[in-house]
Design an enzyme around this catalytic site. Structure first.
Site, mmCIF file in Angstrom:
data_model
loop_
_atom_site.group_PDB
_atom_site.id
_atom_site.type_symbol
_atom_site.label_atom_id
_atom_site.label_comp_id
_atom_site.label_asym_id
_atom_site.label_seq_id
_atom_site.Cartn_x
_atom_site.Cartn_y
_atom_site.Cartn_z
ATOM 1 N N CYS A 95 35.412 -35.221 -26.520
ATOM 2 C CA CYS A 95 35.890 -36.145 -25.489
ATOM 3 C C CYS A 95 37.204 -36.840 -25.866
ATOM 4 O O CYS A 95 38.241 -36.209 -25.828
ATOM 5 C CB CYS A 95 34.792 -37.131 -25.116
ATOM 6 N N HIS A 195 29.164 -34.820 -24.630
ATOM 7 C CA HIS A 195 28.405 -35.713 -25.511
ATOM 8 C C HIS A 195 26.944 -35.300 -25.422
ATOM 9 O O HIS A 195 26.584 -34.342 -24.758
ATOM 10 C CB HIS A 195 28.506 -37.164 -25.025
HETATM 11 N N1 GLN Z 1 38.762 -42.577 -22.923
HETATM 12 C C1 GLN Z 1 38.690 -41.208 -22.497
HETATM 13 C C2 GLN Z 1 38.533 -41.030 -21.009
HETATM 14 O O1 GLN Z 1 37.951 -41.857 -20.345
HETATM 15 C C3 GLN Z 1 37.584 -40.509 -23.257
HETATM 16 C C4 GLN Z 1 36.231 -41.084 -22.987
HETATM 17 C C5 GLN Z 1 35.160 -40.546 -23.876
HETATM 18 O O2 GLN Z 1 35.373 -40.212 -25.051
HETATM 19 N N2 GLN Z 1 33.966 -40.521 -23.332
HETATM 20 O O3 GLN Z 1 38.982 -40.054 -20.465
#
Ligand code: GLN
Length: 239
Positions: A95, A195
């Site tokens: 992510c 995740h």
């Molecule tokens: N901050 C990033 C986004 O919102 C990644 C979020 C995350 O790692 N879940 O795109």
């Protein structure tokens, strides 16, 4: 090879959705087989020896934490990250970490630089966050398998021409909610939005990564409970 040497990058900053569970699974699956497991970490401003690790891991992060990490990945650590990938170390990024593997993450007026390990760009576009259970089909050698997880990202990721995704979306949004692909896969560099945490839900993937990182073939484990968790994640994603 007697041990899997893992480097957790920015563990205190890039760890949302219990992504540190990925490291716990790598450790358990090595130790259950009598394979050693060594864990080191490197955060902002700390040195990275590209020869010292078999698998480098970056988890997910909030936009504000990503900003500081981006400058470190694209600056002082850039050369070592490229050297580690060039010698075949596995790089697994989830992510927020995945977004920083590419060239840039544009958030309105702010453009975060990336490590440039793969050819992709991420853009925070207007529109809802891409949230929900997700399943993809990926082939990391040995034929296509399902990876199931949960995604929650505001950024949309676009791969450059010729760059390969990690998989094809079976259910969910994937890289950008449009092109039907998820993640990136170049050599032993893998990025994904999933995740779950990723590896507890997909232990076959944990094993494959250990094999790629150590160059050894693993003996199977009794995975009845892990396979039940995988089936449950698949059901949640509707596949
Ligand atoms: N901050 C990033 C986004 O919102 C990644 C979020 C995350 O790692 N879940 O795109």
């Amino acid at each position: 090879m007697t041990a899997l040497r893992v480097l957790a990058l920015y563990p205190e900053l890039m760890n949302i959705y219990a992504d540190r569970g990925n490291i716990a699974v790598l450790r358990a699956r090595c130790e259950w087989r009598g394979l050693g497991f060594e864990l080191a970490s490197a955060t902002i401003g700390e040195d990275l020896d590209p020869a010292a690790h078999d698998l480098l891991y970056v988890g997910g992060g909030q936009d504000r934490d990503q900003a500081a990490v981006a400058r470190d990945m694209a600056g002082p650590k850039r050369e070592a990250l490229h050297a580690a990938a060039a010698r075949g170390a596995v790089v697994l990024a989830v992510c927020g970490g995945y977004q920083l593997l590419g060239h840039s993450y544009e958030m309105g007026d702010e453009v975060l630089p990336g490590a440039g390990l793969v050819d992709l760009r991420t853009v925070r576009e207007p529109g809802p966050r891409l949230i929900g259970n997700c399943a993809i089909e990926a082939d990391l050698g040995g034929g296509p398998r399902v990876i199931a997880g949960f995604e929650n990202h505001g950024g949309r990721t676009y791969l450059g021409d010729g760059e390969q995704p990690l998989g094809r979306v079976l259910s969910g949004h994937g890289n950008n909610g449009r092109d039907g692909f998820e993640g990136v896969h170049r050599g032993n560099v893998i990025g994904t939005y999933l995740h779950g945490p990723l590896l507890p839900k997909n232990t076959w993937l944990a094993d494959r990564l250990i094999e790629l990182a150590t160059g050894t073939e693993l003996t199977p484990l009794d995975d009845e409970l892990e396979e039940a968790a995988h089936a449950s994640a698949r059901r949640a994603a509707g596949v």
